[in-house]
Design an enzyme around this catalytic site. Structure first.
Site, PDB file in Angstrom:
ATOM      1  N   CYS A  40      30.316  72.745  26.974  1.00  0.00           N
ATOM      2  CA  CYS A  40      29.630  72.635  28.506  1.00  0.00           C
ATOM      3  C   CYS A  40      28.425  73.480  28.587  1.00  0.00           C
ATOM      4  CB  CYS A  40      30.634  73.152  29.666  1.00  0.00           C
ATOM      5  SG  CYS A  40      31.570  74.677  28.986  1.00  0.00           S
ATOM      6  N   GLU A  63      35.818  73.772  36.506  1.00  0.00           N
ATOM      7  CA  GLU A  63      34.741  73.891  35.753  1.00  0.00           C
ATOM      8  C   GLU A  63      34.082  72.801  35.115  1.00  0.00           C
ATOM      9  OE1 GLU A  63      32.474  74.301  33.125  1.00  0.00           O
ATOM     10  OE2 GLU A  63      33.604  75.586  31.503  1.00  0.00           O
ATOM     11  N   GLU A 122      24.361  65.251  32.112  1.00  0.00           N
ATOM     12  CA  GLU A 122      25.153  65.963  30.961  1.00  0.00           C
ATOM     13  C   GLU A 122      25.484  65.105  29.948  1.00  0.00           C
ATOM     14  OE1 GLU A 122      29.224  67.580  31.575  1.00  0.00           O
ATOM     15  OE2 GLU A 122      28.539  69.166  30.580  1.00  0.00           O
ATOM     16  N   LYS A 140      48.384  70.697  30.943  1.00  0.00           N
ATOM     17  CA  LYS A 140      48.034  69.491  30.301  1.00  0.00           C
ATOM     18  C   LYS A 140      46.986  69.459  29.555  1.00  0.00           C
ATOM     19  CE  LYS A 140      46.128  65.627  31.143  1.00  0.00           C
ATOM     20  NZ  LYS A 140      45.800  65.014  29.682  1.00  0.00           N
TER      21      LYS A 140
HETATM   22  P1  NDP Z   1      37.341  64.362  31.678  1.00  0.00           P
HETATM   23  O1  NDP Z   1      37.196  65.059  32.697  1.00  0.00           O
HETATM   24  O2  NDP Z   1      38.097  62.856  32.119  1.00  0.00           O
HETATM   25  O3  NDP Z   1      38.775  65.071  30.973  1.00  0.00           O
HETATM   26  C1  NDP Z   1      39.178  66.527  31.157  1.00  0.00           C
HETATM   27  C2  NDP Z   1      40.685  66.547  31.399  1.00  0.00           C
HETATM   28  O4  NDP Z   1      41.055  65.993  32.641  1.00  0.00           O
HETATM   29  C3  NDP Z   1      41.470  65.982  30.113  1.00  0.00           C
HETATM   30  O5  NDP Z   1      42.729  66.705  29.864  1.00  0.00           O
HETATM   31  C4  NDP Z   1      41.857  64.642  30.868  1.00  0.00           C
HETATM   32  O6  NDP Z   1      43.053  64.059  30.196  1.00  0.00           O
HETATM   33  C5  NDP Z   1      42.182  65.038  32.332  1.00  0.00           C
HETATM   34  N1  NDP Z   1      42.025  64.040  33.282  1.00  0.00           N
HETATM   35  C6  NDP Z   1      41.350  62.973  33.171  1.00  0.00           C
HETATM   36  N2  NDP Z   1      41.291  62.246  34.374  1.00  0.00           N
HETATM   37  C7  NDP Z   1      42.309  62.825  35.369  1.00  0.00           C
HETATM   38  C8  NDP Z   1      42.699  62.772  36.583  1.00  0.00           C
HETATM   39  N3  NDP Z   1      42.342  61.840  37.318  1.00  0.00           N
HETATM   40  N4  NDP Z   1      43.532  63.788  36.879  1.00  0.00           N
HETATM   41  C9  NDP Z   1      43.631  64.703  36.517  1.00  0.00           C
HETATM   42  N5  NDP Z   1      43.356  64.873  35.017  1.00  0.00           N
HETATM   43  C10 NDP Z   1      42.623  64.048  34.607  1.00  0.00           C
HETATM   44  O7  NDP Z   1      36.861  64.558  30.692  1.00  0.00           O
HETATM   45  P2  NDP Z   1      36.342  63.188  29.495  1.00  0.00           P
HETATM   46  O8  NDP Z   1      36.939  63.622  28.339  1.00  0.00           O
HETATM   47  O9  NDP Z   1      36.354  61.796  30.057  1.00  0.00           O
HETATM   48  O10 NDP Z   1      34.690  63.676  29.450  1.00  0.00           O
HETATM   49  C11 NDP Z   1      33.789  63.155  30.456  1.00  0.00           C
HETATM   50  C12 NDP Z   1      32.782  64.101  30.417  1.00  0.00           C
HETATM   51  O11 NDP Z   1      33.189  65.170  30.970  1.00  0.00           O
HETATM   52  C13 NDP Z   1      31.909  64.616  29.123  1.00  0.00           C
HETATM   53  O12 NDP Z   1      31.177  63.709  28.681  1.00  0.00           O
HETATM   54  C14 NDP Z   1      31.532  65.726  29.649  1.00  0.00           C
HETATM   55  O13 NDP Z   1      30.249  65.437  30.304  1.00  0.00           O
HETATM   56  C15 NDP Z   1      32.405  66.313  30.340  1.00  0.00           C
HETATM   57  N6  NDP Z   1      33.124  67.422  29.780  1.00  0.00           N
HETATM   58  C16 NDP Z   1      32.887  68.803  30.267  1.00  0.00           C
HETATM   59  C17 NDP Z   1      33.644  69.750  29.779  1.00  0.00           C
HETATM   60  C18 NDP Z   1      33.562  70.973  29.924  1.00  0.00           C
HETATM   61  O14 NDP Z   1      33.633  72.045  29.113  1.00  0.00           O
HETATM   62  N7  NDP Z   1      33.169  71.453  31.243  1.00  0.00           N
HETATM   63  C19 NDP Z   1      34.862  69.338  28.782  1.00  0.00           C
HETATM   64  C20 NDP Z   1      35.094  67.991  28.576  1.00  0.00           C
HETATM   65  C21 NDP Z   1      34.389  67.063  29.366  1.00  0.00           C
HETATM   66  P3  NDP Z   1      42.745  62.880  28.956  1.00  0.00           P
HETATM   67  O15 NDP Z   1      41.819  63.624  28.277  1.00  0.00           O
HETATM   68  O16 NDP Z   1      44.190  62.968  28.333  1.00  0.00           O
HETATM   69  O17 NDP Z   1      42.418  61.909  29.720  1.00  0.00           O
END
Ligand code: NDP
Length: 489
Positions: free
Chosen positions: A282, A248, A383, A173
């Site tokens: 990240c 991660e 972050e 996903k």
């Molecule tokens: P999320 O943690 O919400 O999203 C990451 C992935 O998880 C997306 O595919 C999202 O889907 C999915 N997801 C969201 N909620 C759920 C759930 N309850 N169960 C399963 N999957 C889920 O990241 P955000 O986009 O909201 O970003 C929030 C923060 O996360 C950022 O500000 C940043 O700090 C951090 N981040 C860190 C990353 C990294 O590389 N470590 C990458 C991205 C974000 P969908 O987007 O479709 O909602």
């Protein structure tokens, strides 16, 4: 219109749900995407389950699987330009960076195609006669692979390539914000004749589709990259049924600069560390820690160069930084900047949206440098995941190490110094999963990636990235069985 891929077939959502993916450059719709329902989640997991339990994949050899991964690597290179364009449009990143992502993704598939066969287990010396003992590596089962929006193609490859190399089946996903390159990747798997059910694609929101996927009891392993709060929720979901979980979760990464390093090199790299992909990385070097004697000249030059970074459309070759991923994400980053200023940080560059068209239409934010920062500020501790770098100062090596480790995260960090002994001492003392010495950002498919502390659990890439997707089985064979004589009767 982009569809789900379940059991080897492209299909709309069972309830015909759809959503739009948006171009962050100008907030216009890019494509319409199926929005999976609970029935689709169940169908995808069931397809993966059947393919794992009963399908031809179970009988596939490591050689077959390595050949599939190598084929995907070839197809990625064949479609390099188109994939990079798609990624640039969907994420806002520059075309050059998107090309590098396709190349890095290709390297990951090639790496796991290469090591799959040499990571099948080991023979153990049993220390006794008439016994052979060996460890075999077996797939875990059905893997739910959830990737974020900042590196959609690359992040899914870190999960999918080792999962398939090990013989698992997968339901993937991507983020609802950036699904397009993952749809294209699944198309390459179809072209490469992956058996039905081995790779399944769900599209839709994390809070609905993602949550239903991780809660599904047909899933044996969840690998997730994203935010801390989501990671904690996924870990709790994985506890039900004691499923494997790999996380991660980002970082708050110190970039420590000692005096005596080449000034231009270190300022230039500090900019890349902080502002590559508008800081939505990240491992971004968002927390600069600079030695007193260098501090003032360094920060002045950094702020001046940050001001000159050219914002624009990712496809424009002149562009150095694209927009943020969404209006909501930009608003979150802006809140951190305001909070930083309210807590005493000095705004040295950026901090505002570009007002002129066409940038005013998109989710842009100017590269921001906050000076005079200290550990108690929220913007230093949490972050931000945007184009914001905070600057702290230190005087001694011990102080630099203490500051660098003063975080609940532990993903990555860097030290810049011309003293080799100092470089080794600081790198050895930093509690982070990756430490760069006199560099920032490069990673290698053959080297483990992951975090200490709240940055996550487990490792991606390298042999450990394959271990995540393998059960270890000990087979003990007594070649001369005889009574054990524990009991007299
Ligand atoms: P999320 O943690 O919400 O999203 C990451 C992935 O998880 C997306 O595919 C999202 O889907 C999915 N997801 C969201 N909620 C759920 C759930 N309850 N169960 C399963 N999957 C889920 O990241 P955000 O986009 O909201 O970003 C929030 C923060 O996360 C950022 O500000 C940043 O700090 C951090 N981040 C860190 C990353 C990294 O590389 N470590 C990458 C991205 C974000 P969908 O987007 O479709 O909602």
């Amino acid at each position: 219109m982009k569809y789900l891929f379940i059991a080897g077939k492209w299909a709309p959502a069972a309830d015909d749900g759809t959503s739009q993916t948006i171009n962050p450059f100008d907030a216009t719709p890019l494509d319409t995407v199926a929005e999976a329902s609970a029935a689709d989640v169940d169908a995808a997991v069931t397809a993966a389950r059947e393919a794992f339990d009963d399908g031809p994949w179970r009988q596939s050899t490591v050689t077959d699987r390595a050949a599939l991964l190598a084929k995907i690597a070839d197809l990625l290179q064949r479609d390099r330009e188109q994939l990079a364009r798609t990624e640039s449009l969907d994420t806002g990143k520059t075309l050059n960076e998107a090309r590098a992502d396709v190349d890095d993704t290709t390297a990951v598939f090639r790496y796991y195609a290469g090591i799959a066969g040499s990571h099948a287990g080991r023979v153990v010396d049993p220390g006794r006669l008439h016994v052979t003992s060996r460890i075999t590596h077996e797939p875990v089962g059905v893997c739910a692979l959830i990737a974020p929006w900042n590196y959609p193609l690359l992040q899914i490859s870190w999960k999918l390539a080792p999962a398939l190399a090990a013989g698992n089946t997968a339901v993937i996903k991507p983020s609802e914000l950036t699904p397009l390159s993952t749809v294209a990747l699944v198309g390459l798997f179809e072209e490469a004749d992956v058996p039905p059910g081995v790779v399944n694609l769900l599209l839709g929101q994390g809070a609905t589709v993602g949550q239903a996927l991780v809660a599904h009891r047909g899933v044996d392993l969840i690998s997730f990259t994203g935010g801390l709060a989501t990671g904690e929720a996924i870990m709790a979901a994985a506890a039900r049924g004691v499923r494997r979980v790999a996380l991660e979760l980002g970082g708050k990464n110190p970039n420590i600069v000692f005096d005596g390093t080449d000034f231009d090199t270190v300022v230039d790299n500090a900019l890349t560390a902080a502002f590559l992909h508008s800081g939505q990385v990240c491992s971004a070097g968002a927390r600069l820690i600079v030695q007193d004697s260098l501090h003032d000249s360094f920060v002045a030059e950094l702020a001046a160069r940050a001001d000159r970074i050219r914002l624009g459309r990712g496809l424009d070759p002149e562009t150095e930084c694209g927009p943020l991923i969404s209006a909501a994400h930009r608003a979150k980053v802006e809140r951190y900047i305001s909070l930083g200023q309210a807590q005493g940080a000095e705004l040295l560059a950026g901090g505002s949206r570009p007002a002129q068209p066409p940038l005013a239409q998109g989710f842009f934010l100017r590269p921001t440098v906050l000076g005079g920062c200290h550990r108690d500020m929220t913007v230093v501790r949490e972050e931000v995941f945007g184009p914001v770098v905070t600057v702290e100062r230190f005087s001694t090596e011990d102080e630099a190490i203490r500051l660098g480790n003063d975080t609940s995260y532990g993903l990555a960090g860097a030290v810049w110094t011309s003293d080799a002994g100092q470089a080794e001492r600081v790198a050895g003392a930093l509690r982070h999963g990756t430490v760069w010495i006199n560099d920032y950002h490069p990673y290698l498919p053959q080297a483990e990636w992951g975090g200490f502390g709240q940055s996550g659990i487990g490792r991606e890439l390298g042999p450990s990235g394959l271990d995540e997707y393998q059960e270890k089985k000990h087979i003990y064979h007594n070649t001369s069985p005889a009574p054990a004589h524990w009991f007299s009767g």
